[in-house]
Design a protein around this motif. Structure first.
Motif, short mmCIF file in Angstrom:
data_model
loop_
_atom_site.label_atom_id
_atom_site.label_comp_id
_atom_site.label_asym_id
_atom_site.label_seq_id
_atom_site.Cartn_x
_atom_site.Cartn_y
_atom_site.Cartn_z
N ILE A 16 0.84 -1.20 0.00
CA ILE A 16 0.00 0.00 0.00
C ILE A 16 0.87 1.25 0.00
N SER A 17 1.88 1.25 0.84
CA SER A 17 2.79 2.39 0.93
C SER A 17 3.49 2.64 -0.42
N THR A 18 3.91 1.57 -1.05
CA THR A 18 4.59 1.69 -2.35
C THR A 18 3.66 2.30 -3.39
N PHE A 19 2.42 1.81 -3.45
CA PHE A 19 1.46 2.38 -4.39
C PHE A 19 1.21 3.86 -4.10
N LEU A 47 -4.43 2.84 5.74
CA LEU A 47 -5.14 4.10 5.61
C LEU A 47 -4.21 5.29 5.82
N LEU A 48 -3.29 5.17 6.76
CA LEU A 48 -2.32 6.24 6.99
C LEU A 48 -1.41 6.44 5.78
N LEU A 76 -2.26 5.83 2.68
CA LEU A 76 -3.09 6.50 1.68
C LEU A 76 -3.18 7.99 1.97
N CYS A 77 -3.39 8.33 3.23
CA CYS A 77 -3.49 9.75 3.61
C CYS A 77 -2.19 10.49 3.33
N ALA A 78 -1.06 9.83 3.57
CA ALA A 78 0.23 10.46 3.30
C ALA A 78 0.38 10.75 1.81
N GLY A 79 -0.02 9.80 0.97
CA GLY A 79 0.05 10.01 -0.47
C GLY A 79 -0.87 11.12 -0.93
N LEU A 80 -2.06 11.17 -0.36
CA LEU A 80 -3.01 12.22 -0.72
C LEU A 80 -2.59 13.58 -0.18
#
Length: 125
Positions: free
Chosen positions: A77-80, A106-107, A109-113
């Protein structure tokens, strides 16, 4: 739009190569299931989505959750999510993230966003 690409069949690596190589310059939507994908496949996909050749994308639908517990899922998830900070995805309008599962995912995802690069994003599910 390409058919749904299933990580169990290593199609995400093929898609990554097509995008990174500029072979699908008008591609606007992708639906990728990273269920069963190896971390290397997730890395290849993330690198391709961060490339200038992904600039035509308007919609990404990605599924993560495996049928069985996967200890590498947070890393996948982090990589994506690294690709979500790419300035080349600034025209992305819809991001559908399915079955992310837990708080660490989820964290990520939030970091990427949180990069603020997805200025056209109007749909997040």
């Amino acid at each position: 739009k390409l058919p749904v690409l299933d990580g169990r069949r290593r199609t995400s690596s093929c898609l990554a190569a097509l995008i990174r190589g500029g072979k699908v310059p008008s591609l606007t939507e992708i639906d990728v299931r990273l269920v069963g994908a190896q971390i290397q496949e997730c890395q290849a996909l993330a690198l391709s989505l961060a490339s200038p050749h992904a600039a035509s994308l308007r919609s990404i639908d990605v599924t993560f959750q495996p049928a069985a517990p996967d200890p590498n899922m947070p890393a996948k998830i982090s990589t994506f999510c690294v690709s979500l900070a790419s300035p080349h995805l600034n025209k992305l309008q819809a991001l559908k993230v399915r079955t992310i599962g837990d708080v660490p995912g989820l964290l990520c995802l939030c970091a990427g966003l949180g990069s603020g690069k997805l200025s056209s994003l109007s749909e997040l599910t």
